[in-house]
Design a protein around this motif. Structure first.
Motif, PDB file in Angstrom:
ATOM      1  N   GLN A 186       0.833  -1.203   0.000  1.00  0.00           N
ATOM      2  CA  GLN A 186       0.000   0.000   0.000  1.00  0.00           C
ATOM      3  C   GLN A 186       0.871   1.258   0.000  1.00  0.00           C
ATOM      4  O   GLN A 186       0.566   2.224  -0.690  1.00  0.00           O
ATOM      5  CB  GLN A 186      -0.919  -0.001   1.220  1.00  0.00           C
ATOM      6  N   GLU A 187       1.938   1.226   0.777  1.00  0.00           N
ATOM      7  CA  GLU A 187       2.846   2.369   0.796  1.00  0.00           C
ATOM      8  C   GLU A 187       3.491   2.573  -0.566  1.00  0.00           C
ATOM      9  O   GLU A 187       3.634   3.703  -1.027  1.00  0.00           O
ATOM     10  CB  GLU A 187       3.920   2.171   1.869  1.00  0.00           C
ATOM     11  N   LEU A 188       3.871   1.484  -1.220  1.00  0.00           N
ATOM     12  CA  LEU A 188       4.464   1.591  -2.553  1.00  0.00           C
ATOM     13  C   LEU A 188       3.469   2.167  -3.559  1.00  0.00           C
ATOM     14  O   LEU A 188       3.849   2.964  -4.430  1.00  0.00           O
ATOM     15  CB  LEU A 188       4.976   0.224  -3.019  1.00  0.00           C
ATOM     16  N   ASP A 189       2.203   1.781  -3.451  1.00  0.00           N
ATOM     17  CA  ASP A 189       1.170   2.356  -4.323  1.00  0.00           C
ATOM     18  C   ASP A 189       1.085   3.868  -4.131  1.00  0.00           C
ATOM     19  O   ASP A 189       0.958   4.626  -5.098  1.00  0.00           O
ATOM     20  CB  ASP A 189      -0.202   1.733  -4.042  1.00  0.00           C
ATOM     21  N   ILE A 190       1.145   4.317  -2.886  1.00  0.00           N
ATOM     22  CA  ILE A 190       1.070   5.746  -2.596  1.00  0.00           C
ATOM     23  C   ILE A 190       2.293   6.470  -3.143  1.00  0.00           C
ATOM     24  O   ILE A 190       2.180   7.544  -3.751  1.00  0.00           O
ATOM     25  CB  ILE A 190       0.909   5.981  -1.080  1.00  0.00           C
ATOM     26  N   ILE A 191       3.461   5.888  -2.967  1.00  0.00           N
ATOM     27  CA  ILE A 191       4.685   6.503  -3.490  1.00  0.00           C
ATOM     28  C   ILE A 191       4.606   6.628  -5.005  1.00  0.00           C
ATOM     29  O   ILE A 191       4.921   7.683  -5.566  1.00  0.00           O
ATOM     30  CB  ILE A 191       5.923   5.682  -3.064  1.00  0.00           C
ATOM     31  N   ARG A 192       4.167   5.566  -5.666  1.00  0.00           N
ATOM     32  CA  ARG A 192       4.033   5.621  -7.142  1.00  0.00           C
ATOM     33  C   ARG A 192       3.032   6.694  -7.566  1.00  0.00           C
ATOM     34  O   ARG A 192       3.251   7.420  -8.528  1.00  0.00           O
ATOM     35  CB  ARG A 192       3.612   4.258  -7.674  1.00  0.00           C
ATOM     36  N   ALA A 193       1.921   6.784  -6.843  1.00  0.00           N
ATOM     37  CA  ALA A 193       0.902   7.783  -7.181  1.00  0.00           C
ATOM     38  C   ALA A 193       1.450   9.197  -7.000  1.00  0.00           C
ATOM     39  O   ALA A 193       1.240  10.064  -7.857  1.00  0.00           O
ATOM     40  CB  ALA A 193      -0.344   7.581  -6.327  1.00  0.00           C
ATOM     41  N   LEU A 194       2.163   9.437  -5.906  1.00  0.00           N
ATOM     42  CA  LEU A 194       2.745  10.766  -5.685  1.00  0.00           C
ATOM     43  C   LEU A 194       3.779  11.112  -6.741  1.00  0.00           C
ATOM     44  O   LEU A 194       3.843  12.249  -7.222  1.00  0.00           O
ATOM     45  CB  LEU A 194       3.367  10.844  -4.288  1.00  0.00           C
ATOM     46  N   MET A 195       4.571  10.139  -7.131  1.00  0.00           N
ATOM     47  CA  MET A 195       5.594  10.385  -8.148  1.00  0.00           C
ATOM     48  C   MET A 195       4.978  10.687  -9.516  1.00  0.00           C
ATOM     49  O   MET A 195       5.573  11.389 -10.325  1.00  0.00           O
ATOM     50  CB  MET A 195       6.543   9.189  -8.239  1.00  0.00           C
ATOM     51  N   ALA A 196       3.780  10.169  -9.751  1.00  0.00           N
ATOM     52  CA  ALA A 196       3.113  10.403 -11.027  1.00  0.00           C
ATOM     53  C   ALA A 196       2.383  11.743 -11.082  1.00  0.00           C
ATOM     54  O   ALA A 196       2.036  12.215 -12.168  1.00  0.00           O
ATOM     55  CB  ALA A 196       2.123   9.269 -11.304  1.00  0.00           C
ATOM     56  N   MET A 197       2.151  12.362  -9.929  1.00  0.00           N
ATOM     57  CA  MET A 197       1.436  13.642  -9.902  1.00  0.00           C
ATOM     58  C   MET A 197       2.351  14.770 -10.394  1.00  0.00           C
ATOM     59  O   MET A 197       3.550  14.751 -10.111  1.00  0.00           O
ATOM     60  CB  MET A 197       0.958  13.958  -8.481  1.00  0.00           C
ATOM     61  N   PRO A 198       1.781  15.722 -11.114  1.00  0.00           N
ATOM     62  CA  PRO A 198       2.583  16.859 -11.586  1.00  0.00           C
ATOM     63  C   PRO A 198       3.181  17.641 -10.408  1.00  0.00           C
ATOM     64  O   PRO A 198       2.509  17.877  -9.400  1.00  0.00           O
ATOM     65  CB  PRO A 198       1.576  17.722 -12.353  1.00  0.00           C
ATOM     66  N   LYS A 199       4.413  18.028 -10.548  1.00  0.00           N
ATOM     67  CA  LYS A 199       5.092  18.769  -9.481  1.00  0.00           C
ATOM     68  C   LYS A 199       4.397  20.089  -9.188  1.00  0.00           C
ATOM     69  O   LYS A 199       4.329  20.512  -8.038  1.00  0.00           O
ATOM     70  CB  LYS A 199       6.549  19.001  -9.841  1.00  0.00           C
ATOM     71  N   ASP A 200       3.875  20.742 -10.204  1.00  0.00           N
ATOM     72  CA  ASP A 200       3.165  22.006  -9.981  1.00  0.00           C
ATOM     73  C   ASP A 200       1.939  21.796  -9.088  1.00  0.00           C
ATOM     74  O   ASP A 200       1.640  22.619  -8.230  1.00  0.00           O
ATOM     75  CB  ASP A 200       2.736  22.642 -11.304  1.00  0.00           C
ATOM     76  N   TYR A 201       1.226  20.694  -9.310  1.00  0.00           N
ATOM     77  CA  TYR A 201       0.059  20.379  -8.474  1.00  0.00           C
ATOM     78  C   TYR A 201       0.491  20.184  -7.021  1.00  0.00           C
ATOM     79  O   TYR A 201      -0.138  20.696  -6.107  1.00  0.00           O
ATOM     80  CB  TYR A 201      -0.644  19.127  -9.000  1.00  0.00           C
ATOM     81  N   LEU A 202       1.576  19.428  -6.816  1.00  0.00           N
ATOM     82  CA  LEU A 202       2.064  19.175  -5.457  1.00  0.00           C
ATOM     83  C   LEU A 202       2.548  20.458  -4.798  1.00  0.00           C
ATOM     84  O   LEU A 202       2.319  20.672  -3.607  1.00  0.00           O
ATOM     85  CB  LEU A 202       3.170  18.121  -5.479  1.00  0.00           C
ATOM     86  N   ARG A 203       3.198  21.328  -5.558  1.00  0.00           N
ATOM     87  CA  ARG A 203       3.637  22.619  -4.998  1.00  0.00           C
ATOM     88  C   ARG A 203       2.450  23.468  -4.574  1.00  0.00           C
ATOM     89  O   ARG A 203       2.463  24.086  -3.508  1.00  0.00           O
ATOM     90  CB  ARG A 203       4.478  23.376  -6.024  1.00  0.00           C
ATOM     91  N   LYS A 204       1.419  23.515  -5.412  1.00  0.00           N
ATOM     92  CA  LYS A 204       0.231  24.313  -5.098  1.00  0.00           C
ATOM     93  C   LYS A 204      -0.515  23.769  -3.888  1.00  0.00           C
ATOM     94  O   LYS A 204      -1.222  24.499  -3.210  1.00  0.00           O
ATOM     95  CB  LYS A 204      -0.715  24.350  -6.304  1.00  0.00           C
ATOM     96  N   ASN A 205      -0.357  22.482  -3.627  1.00  0.00           N
ATOM     97  CA  ASN A 205      -1.063  21.827  -2.525  1.00  0.00           C
ATOM     98  C   ASN A 205      -0.088  21.339  -1.455  1.00  0.00           C
ATOM     99  O   ASN A 205      -0.333  20.322  -0.806  1.00  0.00           O
ATOM    100  CB  ASN A 205      -1.885  20.655  -3.071  1.00  0.00           C
TER     101      ASN A 205
END
Length: 50
Positions: A21-40
């Motif tokens: 489950q942790e690996l799934d979350i890591i993969r999902a976070l890595m796939a998200m655009p960096k701009d989205y993560l910065r904004k949030n």
């Protein structure tokens, strides 16, 4: 595996989970655009602090 494309998708996950489950979350976070993560950034921090 549940597709996680935004930070709100993580709200229902437990704080203690299986390694796969942790690996799934890591993969999902890595796939998200960096701009989205910065904004949030605060929401992302809140996930780790709760």
């Amino acid at each position: 595996m549940v597709k996680m494309t935004k930070l709100e998708d993580f709200d229902d996950h437990p704080t203690i989970m299986w390694l796969f489950q942790e690996l799934d979350i890591i993969r999902a976070l890595m796939a998200m655009p960096k701009d989205y993560l910065r904004k949030n950034a605060q929401k992302l921090r809140d996930l780790w602090l709760t």
